[in-house]
Design a protein around this motif. Structure first.
Motif, PDB file in Angstrom:
ATOM      1  N   ASN A  60     -11.682   1.085   3.963  1.00 51.15           N
ATOM      2  CA  ASN A  60     -10.521   0.313   4.208  1.00 51.15           C
ATOM      3  C   ASN A  60     -10.399  -1.010   4.391  1.00 51.15           C
ATOM      4  O   ASN A  60     -11.702  -1.540   4.659  1.00 51.15           O
ATOM      5  CB  ASN A  60      -9.657   1.215   5.066  1.00 51.15           C
ATOM      6  N   GLY A  61      -9.418  -1.605   4.687  1.00 49.38           N
ATOM      7  CA  GLY A  61      -9.427  -3.073   4.971  1.00 49.38           C
ATOM      8  C   GLY A  61      -9.750  -3.389   6.452  1.00 49.38           C
ATOM      9  O   GLY A  61     -10.453  -4.324   6.523  1.00 49.38           O
ATOM     10  N   THR A  62      -9.440  -2.569   7.300  1.00 48.82           N
ATOM     11  CA  THR A  62      -9.867  -2.940   8.814  1.00 48.82           C
ATOM     12  C   THR A  62     -11.539  -2.710   8.717  1.00 48.82           C
ATOM     13  O   THR A  62     -12.092  -3.611   9.310  1.00 48.82           O
ATOM     14  CB  THR A  62      -9.239  -1.886   9.597  1.00 48.82           C
TER      15      THR A  62
ATOM     16  N   GLU B 259      -4.926  -4.208  13.886  1.00 48.31           N
ATOM     17  CA  GLU B 259      -6.214  -3.467  13.762  1.00 48.31           C
ATOM     18  C   GLU B 259      -6.396  -2.680  14.834  1.00 48.31           C
ATOM     19  O   GLU B 259      -7.580  -2.366  15.394  1.00 48.31           O
ATOM     20  CB  GLU B 259      -7.336  -4.474  13.249  1.00 48.31           C
TER      21      GLU B 259
ATOM     22  N   ASN C 166     -13.052  -5.728   7.507  1.00 46.60           N
ATOM     23  CA  ASN C 166     -13.152  -6.803   8.475  1.00 46.60           C
ATOM     24  C   ASN C 166     -13.937  -6.893   9.536  1.00 46.60           C
ATOM     25  O   ASN C 166     -14.803  -7.615   9.998  1.00 46.60           O
ATOM     26  CB  ASN C 166     -11.587  -6.961   8.877  1.00 46.60           C
TER      27      ASN C 166
ATOM     28  N   ASN D 264       0.810  -1.227   0.024  1.00 49.60           N
ATOM     29  CA  ASN D 264       0.020  -0.178   0.008  1.00 49.60           C
ATOM     30  C   ASN D 264       0.975   1.294   0.121  1.00 49.60           C
ATOM     31  O   ASN D 264       0.425   2.413   0.308  1.00 49.60           O
ATOM     32  CB  ASN D 264      -1.128  -0.020   1.210  1.00 49.60           C
TER      33      ASN D 264
ATOM     34  N   ALA E  99      -7.350  -9.096   1.972  1.00 53.42           N
ATOM     35  CA  ALA E  99      -6.335  -8.015   1.364  1.00 53.42           C
ATOM     36  C   ALA E  99      -5.657  -8.070   0.204  1.00 53.42           C
ATOM     37  O   ALA E  99      -5.583  -7.324  -0.513  1.00 53.42           O
ATOM     38  CB  ALA E  99      -5.633  -7.329   2.654  1.00 53.42           C
ATOM     39  N   ARG E 100      -4.991  -9.485   0.256  1.00 51.69           N
ATOM     40  CA  ARG E 100      -4.372  -9.940  -1.183  1.00 51.69           C
ATOM     41  C   ARG E 100      -4.892 -11.098  -1.733  1.00 51.69           C
ATOM     42  O   ARG E 100      -4.257 -11.914  -2.184  1.00 51.69           O
ATOM     43  CB  ARG E 100      -2.872 -10.224  -0.691  1.00 51.69           C
TER      44      ARG E 100
ATOM     45  N   LYS F 231      -4.254  -2.433  -2.118  1.00 51.67           N
ATOM     46  CA  LYS F 231      -2.881  -2.802  -2.220  1.00 51.67           C
ATOM     47  C   LYS F 231      -2.341  -3.168  -3.631  1.00 51.67           C
ATOM     48  O   LYS F 231      -1.547  -3.456  -4.039  1.00 51.67           O
ATOM     49  CB  LYS F 231      -2.581  -3.972  -1.403  1.00 51.67           C
TER      50      LYS F 231
ATOM     51  N   GLU G 219      -0.559 -13.429   6.264  1.00 49.61           N
ATOM     52  CA  GLU G 219       0.409 -12.251   6.829  1.00 49.61           C
ATOM     53  C   GLU G 219       1.837 -12.975   6.553  1.00 49.61           C
ATOM     54  O   GLU G 219       2.866 -12.191   6.510  1.00 49.61           O
ATOM     55  CB  GLU G 219       0.069 -12.072   8.236  1.00 49.61           C
TER      56      GLU G 219
ATOM     57  N   THR H  30      -6.735 -15.526   6.337  1.00 49.62           N
ATOM     58  CA  THR H  30      -6.372 -14.652   5.517  1.00 49.62           C
ATOM     59  C   THR H  30      -5.664 -15.077   4.380  1.00 49.62           C
ATOM     60  O   THR H  30      -4.961 -16.154   4.503  1.00 49.62           O
ATOM     61  CB  THR H  30      -5.186 -13.710   6.452  1.00 49.62           C
TER      62      THR H  30
ATOM     63  N   HIS I   6      -3.782 -10.318  10.677  1.00 51.23           N
ATOM     64  CA  HIS I   6      -4.163  -8.822  10.797  1.00 51.23           C
ATOM     65  C   HIS I   6      -5.125  -8.304  11.768  1.00 51.23           C
ATOM     66  O   HIS I   6      -4.951  -7.393  12.628  1.00 51.23           O
ATOM     67  CB  HIS I   6      -4.444  -8.382   9.085  1.00 51.23           C
TER      68      HIS I   6
HETATM   69  C1  LIG Z   1      -3.972  -9.072   5.803  1.00 52.23           C
HETATM   70  C2  LIG Z   1      -4.430  -7.641   5.918  1.00 52.23           C
HETATM   71  N1  LIG Z   1      -6.056  -7.500   6.144  1.00 52.23           N
HETATM   72  C3  LIG Z   1      -6.414  -6.080   6.234  1.00 52.23           C
HETATM   73  C4  LIG Z   1      -5.583  -5.146   5.777  1.00 52.23           C
HETATM   74  C5  LIG Z   1      -6.185  -3.640   5.626  1.00 52.23           C
HETATM   75  O1  LIG Z   1      -5.830  -2.744   6.422  1.00 52.23           O
HETATM   76  P1  LIG Z   1      -6.124  -1.341   6.187  1.00 52.23           P
HETATM   77  O2  LIG Z   1      -7.120  -0.989   7.187  1.00 52.23           O
HETATM   78  O3  LIG Z   1      -4.895  -0.364   6.572  1.00 52.23           O
HETATM   79  O4  LIG Z   1      -6.715  -0.890   4.785  1.00 52.23           O
HETATM   80  C6  LIG Z   1      -4.201  -5.358   5.581  1.00 52.23           C
HETATM   81  C7  LIG Z   1      -3.305  -4.182   5.431  1.00 52.23           C
HETATM   82  O5  LIG Z   1      -2.225  -4.107   5.679  1.00 52.23           O
HETATM   83  C8  LIG Z   1      -3.788  -6.380   5.781  1.00 52.23           C
HETATM   84  O6  LIG Z   1      -2.278  -6.822   5.450  1.00 52.23           O
END
Ligand SMILES: Cc1ncc(COP(=O)(O)O)c(C=O)c1O
Length: 344
Positions: A59-61, A90, A64, A8, A171-172, A202, A142, A138, A85
């Motif tokens: 965003n990703g958080t 988070e 989730n 990112n 996220a990926r 990302k 990670e 995930t 993550h």
């Molecule tokens: C596995 C994973 N999930 C979720 C996220 C989302 O994070 P963010 O809230 O920064 O977009 C990330 C970002 O690093 C991640 O690596």
């Protein structure tokens, strides 16, 4: 400064910027009733199947937290790895915002298995124990590894047999699909995954992810949860336009495949010179190098120290990493390591 810190750190893909500009015409209904969000649903169904619905978020958080809250009750627990993550990166948002307890399991490779899930998916009907309701995995993990389709199916079958739902933090997810050579649907809907946090940031977006609900029964009030969790964009068309640009063409795959190829190039370039303790299956390369070499390299390059106790670093590539970036870095790592051997 060249960065291998995170995917990112990359910019916005030009096609995504064009899509934002193209969406910048006239007035459109707010909160997701716009043309772009409507079209995004068709695109998402092409990838994930007819029952899929996308809920764009910032965003990703957020993805989730919205997903986990929508999948659970107030007394729920979520089983995940200790490296997840949602657990380590988070700021406790799943606990604070979604209100779930995380039950974490250590792993060697970032992956859960049915046997590992059993360590925490227990105590059902015990009123003293937060009730396991979701398994969260995930993809890619990670630790840079990718679950195979069969591994995900085994987890889903096991979780469902126990009465748990499956959330996939993607996220990926595109990097995983590129690595496995499978469609997004084969990896998720067809294996039994219930809800996906789909990652765009990302992989070329300016900002934007989506909660993609694959089984509507798994997250019945997700639209209210998204609003109550502050993740409902009023000008949603600009998030949806980005996701449409990514998923409506093969950009999702070409960007991810390029990032993966750059990681392979990096690992190949360093083979024999550097201890690479983890398989390179997507766009992350983990390496163990002397502490002094880390410090020297960080004068010129951005990257994270992953585990200080063993001097392990993480180098991430992205859709905008060039072969020249990688080759220059490889040469510098080799030079710094050779110098540190001479000094020693
Ligand atoms: C596995 C994973 N999930 C979720 C996220 C989302 O994070 P963010 O809230 O920064 O977009 C990330 C970002 O690093 C991640 O690596």
């Amino acid at each position: 400064m060249t960065s291998f810190a995170s995917d990112n750190y990359s910019g916005v893909h030009p096609a995504v910027l064009d899509a934002i500009a193209a969406a910048n015409v006239g007035r459109q209904p707010a909160y997701g009733r716009d043309e772009w969000t409507g079209r995004l649903q068709d695109v998402v169904r092409r990838h994930f199947g007819e029952r899929a619905t996308a809920y764009p978020v910032f965003n990703g958080t957020g993805a989730n937290v919205v997903a986990l809250q929508a999948m659970t009750t107030r007394w729920a627990a979520v089983v995940c790895t200790s490296t997840a993550h949602i657990h380590v990166d988070e700021c406790g948002a799943p606990e604070k915002v979604a209100g779930v307890k995380l039950l974490t399991i250590p792993t060697f490779d970032g992956k859960l298995t049915p046997e590992l899930i059993d360590l925490e998916a227990r105590g059902m009907d015990d009123v003293h124990r937060a009730q396991p309701q979701v398994v969260s995995i995930t993809q890619t993990t990670e630790l840079g590894t990718a679950y195979t389709v069969e591994e995900i199916r085994a987890i889903c079958d096991h979780a469902h047999a126990l009465g748990l739902r499956v959330h996939l933090d993607g996220a990926r997810i595109c990097n995983a699909a590129a690595h496995l050579g499978v469609s997004l649907r084969e990896m998720t809907t067809d294996t039994g995954v219930d809800v996906v946090s789909f990652g765009g940031t990302k992989n070329g977006l300016m900002l934007g992810e989506a909660v993609i609900v694959l089984d509507p029964d798994a997250a019945p009030h997700v639209d209210y949860v998204r609003k109550a969790s502050t993740q409902l964009a009023s000008k949603m068309r600009f998030v949806s336009a980005q996701l449409e640009a990514l998923l409506g063409t093969d950009l999702w795959l070409t960007n991810a495949a390029h990032a993966n190829a750059m990681a392979q190039r990096l690992a190949t370039g360093l083979a024999g010179a550097v201890d690479l303790p983890r398989p390179v299956q997507a766009n992350a390369v983990f390496a163990r190098i002397p502490r002094a070499a880390i410090a020297t390299l960080q004068e010129t390059y951005e990257f994270y120290v992953w585990d200080e106790t063993v001097d392990e670093v993480r180098w991430m590539t992205a859709w905008d990493t060039t072969p020249e970036d990688v080759d220059t870095f490889v040469a510098d790592v080799r030079r710094v390591l050779a110098a540190s051997v001479v000094e020693a």
